[in-house]
Motif scaffolding. Structure first.
Motif: not given
Length: 548
Positions: A469-477, A479-486, A424-431
């Motif tokens: 910034k967008y990449a890390s947020k979208i991966i977290l949202k 893929r459910g993980k921080k980028t390095i863990d992903y 449940d991450v609030d992306l605030e990014i254009n869909p």
């Protein structure tokens, strides 16, 4: 003709979206576009270098020196330091051909910034001084004062505080009329300089002035830095609880900015404040946080070197020789890095544990540990009891490891990595951007780009055609993980699949397995494997071989 070029630009842009990088022939054709078009495309995607290359090629063909410099500056963005150095050298070469002092001065300033970012402070200072020589002959007062500020900042980090104060006061007179944010930065720098020479009244004056003006001018992002320095002043005034309280309030703000530099300094002074009050257990977690940052970021400053002296003292008091030895070795590593990055300053700092003393202490501990090993032969009864306990624990661990192995054997490849629940991450990014990035992410996974070595967030963002910034947020949202863990989990799932399906990989060393899936070190590979599976790669291979 203009219509033909415009049509060609549309076509090449479509090709650009389909394939990356562009071929030399397309870049050759693309450079026939005008500069405005190329600049617009670079502005839309600063990570991709194709339009930047076309921009540079066009400028070279036309002999346009200014546009060559502009293109080189764009090419430097998001590149590793080695490439930045090469591009900055090219900028200087082109700038010298212009015979324009302001352009040449800016080029040398640019080169200095590259060295500064790499902590090569003496080299940075030399280039800043060259820039100043050229800029003083021009009417470009802003760039001239910007260069003087850089000189003062570097002198501060090299320990020449009085010289830095003199220059900061000079540029403050200019910035107060020309640039509010730069003026506030200068006030903060003066507060830091006076703190270093123990003039806390003057430091407080500049910090209070900076806080008031930050509020008045509505530049509130500067407040945390003034509050940070203010809290450290309280430490020096022995107001330890107020220092702790102030720094604990600032740390969340620094976390939001990913400012690990000032966060590490804050953690160190919280630890010192507890230490001065003999609250050693309270100090320890913060000392360990500083050490964690050093291990993860290779980051240390001369003024927080004492962190390791305190860790050594703590474990000496606890008579924990293993951890005492660990942090003696760590401090030797720290000193090696400091002597490289802060050669001038590190010679001035008082070191309770100098190199000779550290090595002697290390030898004493190692000899004592050898002696203890000899004495251990006389404690056979104790060892017997210990062995029984260990065997019992080993059996429990063996059952647990076997359970984990069985789970891996029944799970399908990438089951953990790609089907993770969304957070449940609030992306605030254009869909539309999110949808585009997710498609690129699927392609990234299918083509197994994650197997490349040194897969940083910047490189992932480049593949996804977005910013970090967008990449890390979208991966977290999604893929459910921080980028390095992903990335690490994808690599581990790949090696698990190879070990299951191809026997030859079971004969590989851990280092070879790490190289196969693009880990930078064996240690990182084994740690990631265990984090993902709860068992070691060696154990997994042994169990696979037993099935044959």
């Amino acid at each position: 003709m203009k219509k033909i070029i415009a049509f060609f630009c549309v076509i090449t842009n479509c090709v650009f979206l389909q394939a990356n990088p562009l071929s030399d022939s397309i870049i050759n054709n693309l450079c026939k576009s005008d500069y405005e078009y190329l600049k617009e495309k670079v502005g839309e995607n600063k990570i991709n270098i194709n339009f930047k290359k076309a921009w540079l090629l066009k400028a070279k063909k036309e002999g346009n020196l200014i546009e060559q410099i502009n293109a080189y500056r764009q090419l430097m963005i998001n590149e590793p330091n080695s490439k930045k150095k090469n591009y900055s050298d090219s900028i200087i070469t082109v700038a010298l051909k212009t015979n324009e002092n302001n352009i040449i001065g800016s080029a040398f300033l640019n080169k200095g910034i590259v060295f500064y970012e790499n902590k090569e402070l003496v080299k940075a200072l030399n280039y800043y001084l060259k820039a100043e020589d050229y800029l003083e002959k021009t009417k470009d007062l802003y760039t001239s004062n910007k260069t003087k500020y850089a000189i003062a900042q570097t002198k501060y980090y090299l320990g020449f505080y009085d010289e830095a104060i003199k220059i900061f006061n000079e540029v403050a007179v200019f910035f107060i009329e020309e640039n509010d944010r730069a003026y506030l930065n200068t006030l903060h720098a003066l507060g830091l300089c006076y703190q270093k020479i123990n003039n806390f009244n003057k430091s407080k004056y500049y910090i209070d002035l900076g806080k008031n003006l930050s509020q008045e001018w509505n530049i509130k992002e500067m407040l945390k830095y003034f509050e940070h320095t203010q809290a450290i002043n309280l430490y020096h005034q022995k107001k330890y609880n107020l220092c702790i309280e102030g720094l604990k309030k600032v740390i969340p703000k620094l976390n939001r900015e990913n400012d690990f530099d000032n966060k590490t300094v804050a953690e160190f002074y919280i630890a010192k404040s507890y230490w001065q009050q003999k609250k050693y257990k309270d100090a320890l977690p913060y000392l360990l946080k500083v050490d964690k940052t050093f291990l993860e970021k290779n980051y240390i400053r001369p003024d927080i070197r004492e962190n390791y002296e305190l860790l050594i003292k703590y474990y000496k008091q606890k008579e924990d020789t293993k951890l005492q030895l660990l942090y003696i070795n760590r401090l030797l590593e720290v000193d090696e890095l400091l002597n490289h990055n802060y050669k001038n300053l590190s010679q001035k700092i008082f070191k309770e544990y100098d190199a000779k003393k550290l090595i002697n202490a290390k030898n004493e501990i190692e000899n004592a540990m050898k002696w203890k090993n000899k004495v251990a032969y006389a404690t056979s009864f104790f060892l017997l009891i210990s062995t029984v306990v260990i065997i019992s624990k080993h059996r429990r661990k063996s059952k647990y490891y076997k359970l984990k192995f069985d789970e891996l054997m029944t799970s399908s490849n990438n089951s953990n990595s790609n089907s993770s629940k969304s957070l449940d991450v609030d992306l605030e990014i254009n869909p539309e951007i999110v949808e585009m990035v997710l498609k690129n992410l699927e392609k990234f996974e299918k083509t197994k780009k994650y197997l490349e070595k040194d897969m940083t967030l910047s490189r992932i963002a480049s593949y996804l055609k977005t910013n970090t910034k967008y990449a890390s947020k979208i991966i977290l949202k999604h893929r459910g993980k921080k980028t390095i863990d992903y990335i690490n989990d994808l690599k581990i799932e790949q090696i698990i699949d190879l070990l299951k399906t191809e026997n030859k990989y079971r004969n590989y060393t851990n280092k070879a397995l790490a190289d196969e899936v693009g880990f930078g070190s064996t240690q990182n590979f084994t740690r990631a494997f265990k984090n993902r599976t709860d068992i070691s790669p060696t154990y997994f291979i042994e169990k696979l071989n037993e099935l044959q």
